[in-house]
Enzyme design. Structure first.
Site, PDB file in Angstrom:
ATOM      1  N   HIS A 171      52.821   8.264 -58.617  1.00  0.00           N
ATOM      2  CA  HIS A 171      51.801   8.483 -57.598  1.00  0.00           C
ATOM      3  C   HIS A 171      52.464   9.045 -56.330  1.00  0.00           C
ATOM      4  CE1 HIS A 171      48.609   6.405 -59.780  1.00  0.00           C
ATOM      5  NE2 HIS A 171      49.425   5.385 -59.992  1.00  0.00           N
ATOM      6  N   HIS A 223      51.295  11.035 -65.758  1.00  0.00           N
ATOM      7  CA  HIS A 223      51.532   9.933 -66.690  1.00  0.00           C
ATOM      8  C   HIS A 223      52.186  10.488 -67.940  1.00  0.00           C
ATOM      9  CE1 HIS A 223      49.892   8.012 -70.451  1.00  0.00           C
ATOM     10  NE2 HIS A 223      50.551   7.004 -69.932  1.00  0.00           N
ATOM     11  N   ASN A 269      53.976   8.844 -71.794  1.00  0.00           N
ATOM     12  CA  ASN A 269      54.587   7.781 -72.588  1.00  0.00           C
ATOM     13  C   ASN A 269      54.892   8.286 -73.985  1.00  0.00           C
ATOM     14  OD1 ASN A 269      52.779   6.301 -74.793  1.00  0.00           O
ATOM     15  ND2 ASN A 269      51.423   6.963 -73.140  1.00  0.00           N
ATOM     16  N   ARG A 280      56.300   6.407 -77.751  1.00  0.00           N
ATOM     17  CA  ARG A 280      56.457   5.069 -78.305  1.00  0.00           C
ATOM     18  C   ARG A 280      56.620   5.115 -79.826  1.00  0.00           C
ATOM     19  NH1 ARG A 280      51.331   6.056 -76.551  1.00  0.00           N
ATOM     20  NH2 ARG A 280      49.691   5.999 -78.127  1.00  0.00           N
ATOM     21  N   HIS A 306      49.763  23.221 -69.128  1.00  0.00           N
ATOM     22  CA  HIS A 306      49.367  23.387 -70.529  1.00  0.00           C
ATOM     23  C   HIS A 306      50.284  24.344 -71.285  1.00  0.00           C
ATOM     24  CE1 HIS A 306      45.793  20.866 -70.988  1.00  0.00           C
ATOM     25  NE2 HIS A 306      45.659  21.028 -69.688  1.00  0.00           N
ATOM     26  N   HIS A 356      32.143   5.289 -68.391  1.00  0.00           N
ATOM     27  CA  HIS A 356      31.116   4.758 -67.499  1.00  0.00           C
ATOM     28  C   HIS A 356      30.901   5.647 -66.272  1.00  0.00           C
ATOM     29  CE1 HIS A 356      34.915   2.918 -66.057  1.00  0.00           C
ATOM     30  NE2 HIS A 356      34.369   3.011 -64.863  1.00  0.00           N
ATOM     31  N   GLY A 401      51.390 -10.589 -74.711  1.00  0.00           N
ATOM     32  CA  GLY A 401      52.097 -11.447 -73.772  1.00  0.00           C
ATOM     33  C   GLY A 401      53.204 -10.720 -73.058  1.00  0.00           C
ATOM     34  N   GLY A 402      53.020  -9.426 -72.854  1.00  0.00           N
ATOM     35  CA  GLY A 402      54.037  -8.628 -72.180  1.00  0.00           C
ATOM     36  C   GLY A 402      54.188  -9.001 -70.715  1.00  0.00           C
ATOM     37  N   ARG A 403      55.155  -8.374 -70.085  1.00  0.00           N
ATOM     38  CA  ARG A 403      55.466  -8.680 -68.691  1.00  0.00           C
ATOM     39  C   ARG A 403      54.442  -7.991 -67.793  1.00  0.00           C
ATOM     40  NH1 ARG A 403      59.019  -6.689 -64.618  1.00  0.00           N
ATOM     41  NH2 ARG A 403      59.989  -8.361 -63.427  1.00  0.00           N
TER      42      ARG A 403
END
Length: 301
Positions: free
Chosen positions: A96, A106, A108, A110, A145, A175, A258-260
């Protein structure tokens, strides 16, 4: 042959390289390093930059977590995986900037593997990158792009069109009935045609992120702005938060495993606003963002 250590080593190097490059662009702030362990298995390295010359807040997170069973967010479309142990690793980042003329970005990448005694392991890669401008520029969207398409080279013809559309569809705030940004790439559940090719594509996406983003930051970071632009930026950041907390699969996966929490929610901006029944001025640059730039289109025509 599935090589988990090779994937992990690549991801750790990617995190290091991106942080070095972005801190160089900022010129003032450095990424702080926070290493953490997860009681249920695994851990990670969170790197955060804040109050820099260019970047107001940014996080680049590496995580490698393991568990005895996959959470609901991962088995919703793959119920046959319920009850398998898993490992999940990746690099996820959100940046940001201070200047409203510099977009938020953004990225990621994985890797998941789910295993069960007596069964073949099930694995896949996922990820992508997308751009969220507050004030749009055609040349920035075209550049973004063009690099996105170049990142798809390992998978050949048709990959960019497929993953560009997936990105447009995924990063949509239902929404609000509007896109979160101008798109990029999004892919998931990729395990074809083989491990090496799918891994090469994931690496290509990771390696192309700064090629896509840094030139835009350098071009826009000295643009003058005032209170009007900051107010609009804060409102649009609110939309960003809404998407991440309501729809984002990565956020849901992290919370359900249960991640950080601090690392999972590092994507949220430091300064954000919600204004009741916001209306853009007719004919303004703010209106052009929502009425032109946030409408999915072929930026390479």
């Amino acid at each position: 042959m599935i090589e988990i250590d090779r994937v992990k080593n690549y991801l750790l190097g990617l995190q290091e390289n991106i942080c070095n490059e972005l801190s160089g662009v900022d010129g003032k702030a450095e990424f702080i390093v926070d290493k953490w362990q997860r009681p249920e298995g695994g851990g990670g390295i969170t790197r955060v930059i804040s109050d820099g010359a260019v970047f107001e807040k940014g996080g680049v997170n590496f995580s490698h977590v393991a568990g005895k069973s996959l959470p609901a967010s991962a088995t919703a479309v793959r119920p046959e995986l319920a009850g398998r142990s898993f490992q999940a690793m990746g690099v996820s980042l959100v940046i940001h900037p201070h200047n409203p003329y510099v977009p938020t970005s953004h990225m990621n990448v994985r890797f998941f593997i789910a295993e069960k005694d007596g069964h073949d392991p099930v694995w896949w890669f996922g990820g992508g990158f997308d751009l969220t401008p507050y004030y749009g520029f055609d040349e920035d969207c075209v550049h973004w792009h063009q690099v996105s398409k170049a990142a798809c080279e390992p998978l050949g013809e048709g990959a960019y069109d497929k993953y560009k559309k997936w990105c447009d569809d995924y990063f949509f705030i239902k929404h609000r009935n509007e896109a979160r940004g101008v798109g990029g790439l999004f892919f998931d559940d990729l395990n074809e045609p083989d491990f090496d090719t799918a891994f090469e594509f994931m690496q290509s996406v990771g390696n192309h992120y700064t090629k896509a983003y840094v030139p835009i930051v350098e071009k826009r970071k000295t643009t003058e702005y005032g209170e009007r632009e900051k107010a609009f930026q804060k409102m649009r950041r609110g939309r960003y938060v809404e998407f991440n907390l309501v729809y984002d699969r990565g956020t849901l996966f992290g919370l359900q495993t249960g991640g950080r929490t601090e690392s999972i929610l590092m994507s949220l901006p430091a300064d954000v606003g919600w204004y009741y029944d916001w209306k853009n001025e007719s004919g303004s640059s703010e209106e052009k963002l929502t009425e032109y730039f946030l409408k999915p289109r072929n930026w390479l025509e």
